[in-house]
Structure formats: C-alpha cells, structure tokens
Design a protein around this motif. Structure first.
Motif, PDB file in Angstrom:
ATOM      1  N   UNK A   1      -3.027  13.302 -14.728  1.00 57.52           N
ATOM      2  CA  UNK A   1      -1.386  14.357 -14.898  1.00 57.52           C
ATOM      3  C   UNK A   1      -1.753  11.568 -14.933  1.00 57.52           C
ATOM      4  N   UNK A   2      -2.239  11.406 -14.010  1.00 65.24           N
ATOM      5  CA  UNK A   2      -2.269   9.808 -14.049  1.00 65.24           C
ATOM      6  C   UNK A   2      -2.133   9.234 -15.594  1.00 65.24           C
ATOM      7  N   UNK A   3      -1.545   8.719 -16.093  1.00 70.98           N
ATOM      8  CA  UNK A   3      -1.902   7.973 -17.346  1.00 70.98           C
ATOM      9  C   UNK A   3      -1.917   6.431 -17.048  1.00 70.98           C
ATOM     10  N   UNK A   4      -1.849   5.703 -16.640  1.00 73.34           N
ATOM     11  CA  UNK A   4      -2.011   4.546 -16.431  1.00 73.34           C
ATOM     12  C   UNK A   4      -3.676   4.169 -15.588  1.00 73.34           C
ATOM     13  N   UNK A   5      -3.547   4.233 -14.830  1.00 70.71           N
ATOM     14  CA  UNK A   5      -5.366   4.638 -14.026  1.00 70.71           C
ATOM     15  C   UNK A   5      -5.996   5.383 -14.931  1.00 70.71           C
ATOM     16  N   UNK A   6      -5.985   6.141 -16.190  1.00 68.01           N
ATOM     17  CA  UNK A   6      -6.890   6.714 -16.759  1.00 68.01           C
ATOM     18  C   UNK A   6      -7.094   5.833 -17.901  1.00 68.01           C
ATOM     19  N   UNK A   7      -5.593   5.479 -17.932  1.00 67.73           N
ATOM     20  CA  UNK A   7      -6.211   4.437 -19.729  1.00 67.73           C
ATOM     21  C   UNK A   7      -6.779   3.254 -19.185  1.00 67.73           C
ATOM     22  N   UNK A   8      -6.471   2.880 -17.797  1.00 70.27           N
ATOM     23  CA  UNK A   8      -7.870   1.864 -17.395  1.00 70.27           C
ATOM     24  C   UNK A   8      -8.857   2.176 -17.391  1.00 70.27           C
ATOM     25  N   UNK A   9      -9.231   3.683 -16.343  1.00 67.20           N
ATOM     26  CA  UNK A   9     -10.519   3.597 -16.642  1.00 67.20           C
ATOM     27  C   UNK A   9     -11.011   3.909 -18.250  1.00 67.20           C
ATOM     28  N   UNK A  10     -10.716   4.075 -19.209  1.00 67.21           N
ATOM     29  CA  UNK A  10     -10.690   4.552 -20.425  1.00 67.21           C
ATOM     30  C   UNK A  10     -11.405   2.781 -20.750  1.00 67.21           C
ATOM     31  N   UNK A  11     -10.350   2.226 -20.707  1.00 70.51           N
ATOM     32  CA  UNK A  11     -10.938   0.933 -21.410  1.00 70.51           C
ATOM     33  C   UNK A  11     -12.306   0.350 -20.331  1.00 70.51           C
ATOM     34  N   UNK A  12     -11.663   0.143 -19.465  1.00 72.35           N
ATOM     35  CA  UNK A  12     -13.468  -0.249 -19.107  1.00 72.35           C
ATOM     36  C   UNK A  12     -14.944   0.045 -19.006  1.00 72.35           C
ATOM     37  N   UNK A  13     -14.954   1.532 -19.414  1.00 72.82           N
ATOM     38  CA  UNK A  13     -16.006   2.336 -19.899  1.00 72.82           C
ATOM     39  C   UNK A  13     -15.502   0.966 -20.961  1.00 72.82           C
ATOM     40  N   UNK A  14     -15.219   1.293 -22.743  1.00 71.15           N
ATOM     41  CA  UNK A  14     -15.023   0.496 -24.064  1.00 71.15           C
ATOM     42  C   UNK A  14     -15.729  -1.052 -23.698  1.00 71.15           C
ATOM     43  N   UNK A  15     -15.515  -1.976 -22.918  1.00 72.74           N
ATOM     44  CA  UNK A  15     -15.302  -2.813 -22.956  1.00 72.74           C
ATOM     45  C   UNK A  15     -17.316  -3.084 -22.720  1.00 72.74           C
ATOM     46  N   UNK A  16     -17.973  -2.578 -22.431  1.00 70.20           N
ATOM     47  CA  UNK A  16     -18.931  -2.400 -21.926  1.00 70.20           C
ATOM     48  C   UNK A  16     -19.614  -2.452 -23.566  1.00 70.20           C
ATOM     49  N   UNK A  17     -19.271  -0.921 -23.882  1.00 72.89           N
ATOM     50  CA  UNK A  17     -19.838  -0.857 -25.045  1.00 72.89           C
ATOM     51  C   UNK A  17     -19.431  -1.654 -26.684  1.00 72.89           C
ATOM     52  N   UNK A  18     -17.959  -2.849 -26.164  1.00 70.61           N
ATOM     53  CA  UNK A  18     -17.626  -3.281 -27.297  1.00 70.61           C
ATOM     54  C   UNK A  18     -18.266  -4.644 -27.184  1.00 70.61           C
ATOM     55  N   UNK A  19     -19.168  -5.116 -26.177  1.00 70.05           N
ATOM     56  CA  UNK A  19     -19.346  -6.415 -25.321  1.00 70.05           C
ATOM     57  C   UNK A  19     -20.942  -6.420 -26.196  1.00 70.05           C
ATOM     58  N   UNK A  20     -22.166  -5.222 -25.864  1.00 71.39           N
ATOM     59  CA  UNK A  20     -22.880  -4.589 -26.594  1.00 71.39           C
ATOM     60  C   UNK A  20     -23.225  -4.165 -27.757  1.00 71.39           C
ATOM     61  N   UNK A  21     -21.976  -4.321 -28.723  1.00 75.60           N
ATOM     62  CA  UNK A  21     -21.777  -4.310 -29.986  1.00 75.60           C
ATOM     63  C   UNK A  21     -22.066  -5.888 -30.324  1.00 75.60           C
ATOM     64  N   UNK A  22     -20.951  -6.279 -30.195  1.00 77.43           N
ATOM     65  CA  UNK A  22     -20.721  -7.939 -30.707  1.00 77.43           C
ATOM     66  C   UNK A  22     -21.903  -8.522 -30.221  1.00 77.43           C
ATOM     67  N   UNK A  23     -23.064  -8.435 -28.947  1.00 75.35           N
ATOM     68  CA  UNK A  23     -24.632  -8.348 -28.846  1.00 75.35           C
ATOM     69  C   UNK A  23     -25.170  -8.699 -30.008  1.00 75.35           C
ATOM     70  N   UNK A  24     -24.896  -7.374 -30.419  1.00 72.51           N
ATOM     71  CA  UNK A  24     -26.116  -7.425 -31.086  1.00 72.51           C
ATOM     72  C   UNK A  24     -25.999  -7.231 -32.200  1.00 72.51           C
ATOM     73  N   UNK A  25     -24.685  -7.154 -33.183  1.00 72.82           N
ATOM     74  CA  UNK A  25     -24.577  -7.962 -34.320  1.00 72.82           C
ATOM     75  C   UNK A  25     -24.520  -9.923 -34.542  1.00 72.82           C
TER      76      UNK A  25
END
Length: 88
Positions: free
Chosen positions: A64-88
């Motif tokens: 139920x800690x929304x800001x902390x969960x949002x930070x964790x969620x954004x952190x995990x998508x950053x690496x995937x987004x970076x990898x996708x931009x690198x490959x394209x």
C-alpha cells in the motif's frame, strides 16, 4: 621475480622474529591482552556502524506504499526501455 622473493623473505623474517618473541611467556601474555583489548574496541564500533545504516524499508516494499511501489516499477522499466532503444 625479485620483488616477490624479497617480500617472501621479509615475511619469513617477520614470522621467525615473532615466533622468537612469542616463545617468552610474558610476551605471549602481552600479545594476548593486546589482541583481546583490540577485539573489544573494534567489534562494538562495527556493530554500532551497522545499526546506523539508513535501512528503514529493506526487502519487499509494502503493497500500500504507492510512491515506493511506483519508484520500484519505474526503475525496472528504465533498464528495459534503455535496452530496447539500444537495439533499435
């Protein structure tokens, strides 16, 4: 090669000198008390420093800690987004 030989010879001399020094009982007692006192001084400071670490929410975040969960969620998508931009 020379440096390794000189370091090993210095180590051998140090071990020999300490063995001779520790062969005397009063010197052994001095060494034991010194090491015991050093242990008493060092170990509490190590525990004090480990207790002072700013770990308030270690491990799994609260659901139920929304800001902390949002930070964790954004952190995990950053690496995937970076990898996708690198490959394209």
């Amino acid at each position: 090669m020379k440096r390794a030989l000189s370091m090993s010879s210095l180590l051998a001399v140090g071990v020999g000198a300490s063995a001779v020094w520790l062969s005397n009982k009063p010197n052994r007692i001095k060494a034991e008390t010194f090491l015991r006192d050093l242990k008493r001084k060092v170990i509490p400071t190590v525990y004090e420093k480990s207790e002072q670490l700013p770990i308030e929410k270690g491990g799994n975040p609260h659901p139920h800690d929304i800001p902390d969960n949002k930070m964790v969620d954004e952190g995990s998508t950053y690496a995937v987004q970076f990898y996708n931009e690198k490959m394209q």
